[in-house]
Write an enzyme that holds these catalytic residues in place. Sequence first.
Site, PDB file in Angstrom:
ATOM      1  CB  CYS A  52      -0.921  -0.007   1.213  1.00 13.73           C
ATOM      2  SG  CYS A  52      -2.058   1.394   1.244  1.00 13.73           S
ATOM      3  CB  CYS A  56      -1.769   3.765   8.198  1.00 11.73           C
ATOM      4  SG  CYS A  56      -2.747   4.495   6.848  1.00 11.73           S
ATOM      5  CB  CYS A  59      -1.110  -0.332   8.366  1.00 17.31           C
ATOM      6  SG  CYS A  59      -1.863  -1.518   7.226  1.00 17.31           S
ATOM      7  CB  CYS A  96     -15.381  -7.757   6.433  1.00 18.67           C
ATOM      8  SG  CYS A  96     -16.746  -7.642   7.574  1.00 18.67           S
ATOM      9  CB  CYS A 128     -18.519  -5.515   5.158  1.00 17.41           C
ATOM     10  SG  CYS A 128     -17.617  -4.063   5.772  1.00 17.41           S
ATOM     11  CB  CYS A 188     -18.355  -0.871   9.049  1.00 18.40           C
ATOM     12  SG  CYS A 188     -17.229  -1.632  10.228  1.00 18.40           S
ATOM     13  NE  ARG A 260     -17.507  -6.318  13.710  1.00 14.19           N
ATOM     14  CZ  ARG A 260     -17.862  -5.448  12.766  1.00 14.19           C
ATOM     15  NH1 ARG A 260     -16.998  -4.588  12.314  1.00 14.19           N
ATOM     16  NH2 ARG A 260     -19.062  -5.482  12.270  1.00 14.19           N
TER      17      ARG A 260
END
Length: 319
Positions: A52, A56, A59, A96, A128, A188, A260
């Site tokens: 990616c 972040c 991550c 998801c 999702c 979400c 969640r």
Amino acid sequence: MHLTRIDASAVLAIYEQPFPELAFAAITAHRASFDPLAIQRSTLLSVKTGGCSEDCGYCAQSARRETHVRPEPLAQLDEVVAAARAAKAEGATRFCMGAAWRGVKDGPAFERVLAMVREVNALGMESCVTLGALQPHQAQALRDAGLQYYNHNLDTSRAYYPQVVSTHAYDDRLQTLERARAAGLKLCCGGIVGMGESRNDRVALIAELAAMESPPESVPVNLLVPIEGTPLAERATFDPIELVRTVATLRIVLPSSHIRLAAGRSEMSAELQTLCFLLGANSIFSGDRLLTTENAALDSDAALFAALGMHAETGSESR
Ligand code: SAM
Ligand code: DTB
Ligand code: SF4
């Protein structure tokens, strides 16, 4: 009742109440909207892993870091359908799919993701996806394919966000959430605790979610999973009572959302998870894996539910 436009000082007052008062309010709110015995279960699959462009700090999938992740191309449709079938057989009601993208690009990869959504829906599961930033027409294409939920987390407060991510802005996240909502998708959206943020940052994130025009139907509370090779690899352990206060406050200010207990559950004791379920958490990720890390084991979840006299929500109960 939905408390609209609640500000951070009102959220802080809820969050900082003496614990027995907070607990009573959270349990009361939970029972007013939900069966307190039922826990919704979603299963995750990383359909495009690693590589990616974003930075972040938490991550494993940023191309800027050396982590355990080996980048993989977009999964094939049949692998995804097999994983969704297995998740359904294990009792998950929502599937998801996550892609390590900054955002969606039109083309064959996105067309394949749309096909994945159609196939998951055809199995009778809720679908999702979490694909990063969306253009309005892409949000509409997802909705037209039958997608129910779009996951896009704000992750922390507006003030702390730049300490964690420099390659995109908080307002970019809010814009994608607005586009998903405008296309008719359910949201979400939640965050991560344990990244070195202050209590005020956690409270500001909760206030941000509660102030949204239509707040998210689903709110994941992730406990940081420290990933070797990332800037947040060495974070000190997080005070579990702060996690419980976060869950309880979310339950009070977002009474009809599923809250969640998301990443990091494999590091939580049965007692800590029990407190969270009691005070309003009513959803988990189930299955062996999250995206690139391990999840709490299915058999330990089953043992905990049995010990507590609780049960997994079936499809017909989920909203
Ligand atoms: N690229 C998309 C995005 O950023 O929205 C989707 C995938 S991203 C991995 C989805 C979410 O997973 C993040 O927003 C974050 O809340 C959560 N997450 C990622 N790594 C994590 C970690 N190490 N610990 C806890 N939560 C994490
Ligand atoms: C969310 O809030 N948490 C999930 C899901 N949405 C996509 C992801 C958790 C990832 C945990 C770290 C990993 O497995 O890489
Ligand atoms: Fe990329 Fe999403 Fe990971 Fe950020 S959280 S590095 S955008 S996959």
